[in-house]
Scaffold this motif. Structure first.
Motif, PDB file in Angstrom:
ATOM      1  N   ARG A  35       8.711 -18.008 -31.117  1.00 56.98           N
ATOM      2  CA  ARG A  35       7.868 -17.731 -29.940  1.00 56.98           C
ATOM      3  C   ARG A  35       6.468 -18.303 -30.081  1.00 56.98           C
ATOM      4  NH1 ARG A  35      12.096 -17.142 -27.160  1.00 56.98           N
ATOM      5  NH2 ARG A  35      13.158 -15.149 -27.286  1.00 56.98           N
ATOM      6  N   TYR A  36       6.021 -18.501 -31.302  1.00 59.76           N
ATOM      7  CA  TYR A  36       4.691 -19.075 -31.523  1.00 59.76           C
ATOM      8  C   TYR A  36       4.600 -20.437 -30.849  1.00 59.76           C
ATOM      9  CZ  TYR A  36       4.235 -15.801 -35.527  1.00 59.76           C
ATOM     10  OH  TYR A  36       4.175 -14.705 -36.337  1.00 59.76           O
ATOM     11  N   ALA A  37       5.643 -21.234 -31.061  1.00 57.60           N
ATOM     12  CA  ALA A  37       5.652 -22.585 -30.488  1.00 57.60           C
ATOM     13  C   ALA A  37       5.654 -22.534 -28.970  1.00 57.60           C
ATOM     14  CB  ALA A  37       6.864 -23.360 -30.995  1.00 57.60           C
ATOM     15  N   VAL A  38       6.394 -21.585 -28.409  1.00 58.10           N
ATOM     16  CA  VAL A  38       6.414 -21.433 -26.947  1.00 58.10           C
ATOM     17  C   VAL A  38       5.015 -21.119 -26.447  1.00 58.10           C
ATOM     18  CG1 VAL A  38       7.273 -20.014 -25.044  1.00 58.10           C
ATOM     19  CG2 VAL A  38       8.833 -20.727 -26.874  1.00 58.10           C
ATOM     20  N   LEU A  39       4.348 -20.173 -27.091  1.00 60.43           N
ATOM     21  CA  LEU A  39       2.991 -19.814 -26.668  1.00 60.43           C
ATOM     22  C   LEU A  39       2.032 -20.994 -26.807  1.00 60.43           C
ATOM     23  CD1 LEU A  39       2.656 -16.232 -28.183  1.00 60.43           C
ATOM     24  CD2 LEU A  39       2.968 -16.852 -25.785  1.00 60.43           C
ATOM     25  N   MET A  40       2.141 -21.723 -27.903  1.00 61.39           N
ATOM     26  CA  MET A  40       1.244 -22.860 -28.113  1.00 61.39           C
ATOM     27  C   MET A  40       1.495 -23.971 -27.092  1.00 61.39           C
ATOM     28  SD  MET A  40      -0.856 -22.106 -30.496  1.00 61.39           S
ATOM     29  CE  MET A  40      -1.573 -23.684 -30.845  1.00 61.39           C
ATOM     30  N   GLY A  41       2.700 -24.067 -26.576  1.00 55.83           N
ATOM     31  CA  GLY A  41       3.013 -25.094 -25.590  1.00 55.83           C
ATOM     32  C   GLY A  41       2.620 -24.733 -24.174  1.00 55.83           C
ATOM     33  N   CYS A  42       2.421 -23.460 -23.901  1.00 53.84           N
ATOM     34  CA  CYS A  42       2.156 -23.030 -22.520  1.00 53.84           C
ATOM     35  C   CYS A  42       0.840 -23.556 -21.970  1.00 53.84           C
ATOM     36  CB  CYS A  42       2.186 -21.505 -22.430  1.00 53.84           C
ATOM     37  SG  CYS A  42       3.857 -20.844 -22.519  1.00 53.84           S
ATOM     38  N   PRO A  77      -7.237 -15.230 -16.994  1.00 58.53           N
ATOM     39  CA  PRO A  77      -5.947 -14.870 -17.598  1.00 58.53           C
ATOM     40  C   PRO A  77      -6.078 -14.421 -19.055  1.00 58.53           C
ATOM     41  CG  PRO A  77      -5.703 -16.880 -16.330  1.00 58.53           C
ATOM     42  CD  PRO A  77      -7.183 -16.573 -16.400  1.00 58.53           C
ATOM     43  N   LEU A  78      -7.039 -14.966 -19.768  1.00 58.78           N
ATOM     44  CA  LEU A  78      -7.234 -14.566 -21.162  1.00 58.78           C
ATOM     45  C   LEU A  78      -7.702 -13.120 -21.268  1.00 58.78           C
ATOM     46  CD1 LEU A  78      -8.879 -17.815 -22.586  1.00 58.78           C
ATOM     47  CD2 LEU A  78      -6.490 -17.080 -22.771  1.00 58.78           C
ATOM     48  N   VAL A  79      -8.407 -12.652 -20.253  1.00 55.88           N
ATOM     49  CA  VAL A  79      -8.834 -11.252 -20.234  1.00 55.88           C
ATOM     50  C   VAL A  79      -7.604 -10.343 -20.189  1.00 55.88           C
ATOM     51  CG1 VAL A  79     -10.161  -9.528 -18.931  1.00 55.88           C
ATOM     52  CG2 VAL A  79     -11.065 -11.843 -19.217  1.00 55.88           C
ATOM     53  N   GLY A  80      -6.514 -10.852 -19.635  1.00 57.19           N
ATOM     54  CA  GLY A  80      -5.266 -10.097 -19.593  1.00 57.19           C
ATOM     55  C   GLY A  80      -4.711  -9.764 -20.966  1.00 57.19           C
ATOM     56  N   PHE A  81      -5.174 -10.447 -22.007  1.00 59.05           N
ATOM     57  CA  PHE A  81      -4.732 -10.131 -23.363  1.00 59.05           C
ATOM     58  C   PHE A  81      -5.258  -8.770 -23.826  1.00 59.05           C
ATOM     59  CE2 PHE A  81      -3.405 -14.467 -23.323  1.00 59.05           C
ATOM     60  CZ  PHE A  81      -2.381 -14.548 -24.252  1.00 59.05           C
ATOM     61  N   ALA A  82      -6.161  -8.183 -23.074  1.00 60.19           N
ATOM     62  CA  ALA A  82      -6.629  -6.833 -23.404  1.00 60.19           C
ATOM     63  C   ALA A  82      -5.481  -5.829 -23.319  1.00 60.19           C
ATOM     64  CB  ALA A  82      -7.764  -6.422 -22.460  1.00 60.19           C
ATOM     65  N   ALA A  83      -4.490  -6.121 -22.504  1.00 61.51           N
ATOM     66  CA  ALA A  83      -3.326  -5.233 -22.348  1.00 61.51           C
ATOM     67  C   ALA A  83      -2.278  -5.462 -23.433  1.00 61.51           C
ATOM     68  CB  ALA A  83      -2.705  -5.428 -20.964  1.00 61.51           C
ATOM     69  N   GLU A  84      -2.555  -6.333 -24.388  1.00 61.54           N
ATOM     70  CA  GLU A  84      -1.634  -6.666 -25.473  1.00 61.54           C
ATOM     71  C   GLU A  84      -0.242  -7.011 -24.946  1.00 61.54           C
ATOM     72  OE1 GLU A  84      -1.764  -3.487 -28.330  1.00 61.54           O
ATOM     73  OE2 GLU A  84      -3.841  -3.929 -28.857  1.00 61.54           O
ATOM     74  N   GLY A  88       6.543 -12.938 -22.835  1.00 64.87           N
ATOM     75  CA  GLY A  88       6.685 -13.453 -21.472  1.00 64.87           C
ATOM     76  C   GLY A  88       5.381 -13.446 -20.703  1.00 64.87           C
ATOM     77  N   VAL A  89       4.690 -12.321 -20.717  1.00 63.84           N
ATOM     78  CA  VAL A  89       3.424 -12.224 -19.985  1.00 63.84           C
ATOM     79  C   VAL A  89       2.370 -13.113 -20.640  1.00 63.84           C
ATOM     80  CG1 VAL A  89       1.553 -10.662 -19.288  1.00 63.84           C
ATOM     81  CG2 VAL A  89       3.934  -9.929 -19.078  1.00 63.84           C
ATOM     82  N   SER A  90       2.335 -13.135 -21.970  1.00 66.11           N
ATOM     83  CA  SER A  90       1.382 -14.006 -22.665  1.00 66.11           C
ATOM     84  C   SER A  90       1.603 -15.464 -22.276  1.00 66.11           C
ATOM     85  CB  SER A  90       1.529 -13.865 -24.185  1.00 66.11           C
ATOM     86  OG  SER A  90       1.177 -12.582 -24.610  1.00 66.11           O
ATOM     87  N   LEU A  95      -0.179 -20.277 -19.297  1.00 65.21           N
ATOM     88  CA  LEU A  95       0.096 -21.305 -18.283  1.00 65.21           C
ATOM     89  C   LEU A  95      -0.990 -21.311 -17.214  1.00 65.21           C
ATOM     90  CD1 LEU A  95       3.954 -20.950 -17.807  1.00 65.21           C
ATOM     91  CD2 LEU A  95       2.749 -23.050 -18.447  1.00 65.21           C
ATOM     92  N   LEU A  96      -1.339 -20.136 -16.714  1.00 62.71           N
ATOM     93  CA  LEU A  96      -2.392 -20.031 -15.693  1.00 62.71           C
ATOM     94  C   LEU A  96      -3.721 -20.540 -16.233  1.00 62.71           C
ATOM     95  CD1 LEU A  96      -1.616 -16.559 -14.115  1.00 62.71           C
ATOM     96  CD2 LEU A  96      -1.505 -18.782 -12.973  1.00 62.71           C
ATOM     97  N   CYS A  97      -4.026 -20.158 -17.446  1.00 68.41           N
ATOM     98  CA  CYS A  97      -5.266 -20.604 -18.077  1.00 68.41           C
ATOM     99  C   CYS A  97      -5.305 -22.129 -18.134  1.00 68.41           C
ATOM    100  CB  CYS A  97      -5.353 -19.994 -19.465  1.00 68.41           C
ATOM    101  SG  CYS A  97      -6.752 -20.536 -20.437  1.00 68.41           S
ATOM    102  N   GLY A  98      -4.210 -22.734 -18.546  1.00 63.84           N
ATOM    103  CA  GLY A  98      -4.145 -24.193 -18.621  1.00 63.84           C
ATOM    104  C   GLY A  98      -4.325 -24.856 -17.270  1.00 63.84           C
ATOM    105  N   PHE A  99      -3.766 -24.246 -16.231  1.00 65.44           N
ATOM    106  CA  PHE A  99      -3.899 -24.784 -14.879  1.00 65.44           C
ATOM    107  C   PHE A  99      -5.375 -24.936 -14.501  1.00 65.44           C
ATOM    108  CE2 PHE A  99      -3.857 -24.901 -10.298  1.00 65.44           C
ATOM    109  CZ  PHE A  99      -2.680 -25.576  -9.979  1.00 65.44           C
ATOM    110  N   GLY A 100      -6.208 -24.014 -14.966  1.00 70.87           N
ATOM    111  CA  GLY A 100      -7.632 -24.055 -14.635  1.00 70.87           C
ATOM    112  C   GLY A 100      -8.364 -25.272 -15.163  1.00 70.87           C
ATOM    113  N   PHE A 101      -7.792 -25.959 -16.146  1.00 71.32           N
ATOM    114  CA  PHE A 101      -8.441 -27.153 -16.680  1.00 71.32           C
ATOM    115  C   PHE A 101      -8.572 -28.252 -15.619  1.00 71.32           C
ATOM    116  CE2 PHE A 101      -7.947 -25.219 -20.743  1.00 71.32           C
ATOM    117  CZ  PHE A 101      -8.838 -25.855 -21.587  1.00 71.32           C
TER     118      PHE A 101
END
Length: 182
Positions: A35-42, A77-84, A88-90, A95-101
């Motif tokens: 899952r680490y790789a999935v997260l890093m690719g998002c 979207p990174l603020v959403g990490f406060a909910a741990e 899937g949600v991460s 993905l949303l964070c990346g879209f903002g670039f």
């Protein structure tokens, strides 16, 4: 010109700081190793999709009007990490964070317009060098912060910093109106 450089340097630096913590976050949450790789690719996938959609579907004046919302999309979207969140949600948040670039597409023309013709090469060189430097410093800074407050909270802080930068840009960024065609 300095503000336009900072607008292109700071949010990506904050997000790079958060991105540098993703593996540690996944480890703390006991995600499966694959899952680490999935997260890093998002995040890069979100960047690609955002750049393609914003770059192809929106005209330059619209891109310029969307700079602040897109920069906010880098951070919120990174603020959403406060909910741990789980994997899937991460993944969706990254993905949303990346879209903002895609906000960078709306800052390119105002940056170019602010430059004297004889200094454009130097300015774009400085823009690139500053961007790379701050994206290298971001993970080091937020890594140090994570050592003190925890990985998830450091990711939230990075997102909040990017969102605050969007608020700062809102105070001075006025998109240019399109030039009428005769």
């Amino acid at each position: 010109m300095r503000r336009l450089m900072l607008a292109q340097w700071l949010p990506p630096a904050f997000v790079a700081g958060a991105e540098g913590l993703i593996v540690a976050y996944a480890g703390e949450r006991h995600f499966a190793p694959g899952r680490y790789a999935v997260l890093m690719g998002c995040l890069p996938v979100g960047m690609l999709v955002g750049d393609l959609l914003v770059g192809r579907l929106l005209r330059p004046p619209t891109r310029e009007r969307l700079v602040v919302p897109l920069i906010a999309l880098m951070g919120l979207p990174l603020v959403g990490f406060a909910a741990e969140p789980g994997v899937g949600v991460s993944s969706c948040l990254l993905l949303l964070c990346g879209f903002g670039f895609a906000s960078g597409l709306g800052l390119q023309r105002p940056f170019l317009d602010a430059l004297p013709p004889d200094g454009q090469g130097q300015a774009f060189g400085l823009l690139g060098s500053g961007s790379m430097t701050l994206q290298g410093v971001g993970p080091a800074c937020f890594g140090a912060v994570a050592a003190g407050i925890g990985t998830g909270d450091a990711i939230v802080l990075a997102g909040g910093a990017a969102a605050l930068t969007a608020g700062w840009i809102l105070t001075w960024h006025t998109p240019t109106s399109p030039v009428p065609v005769p």
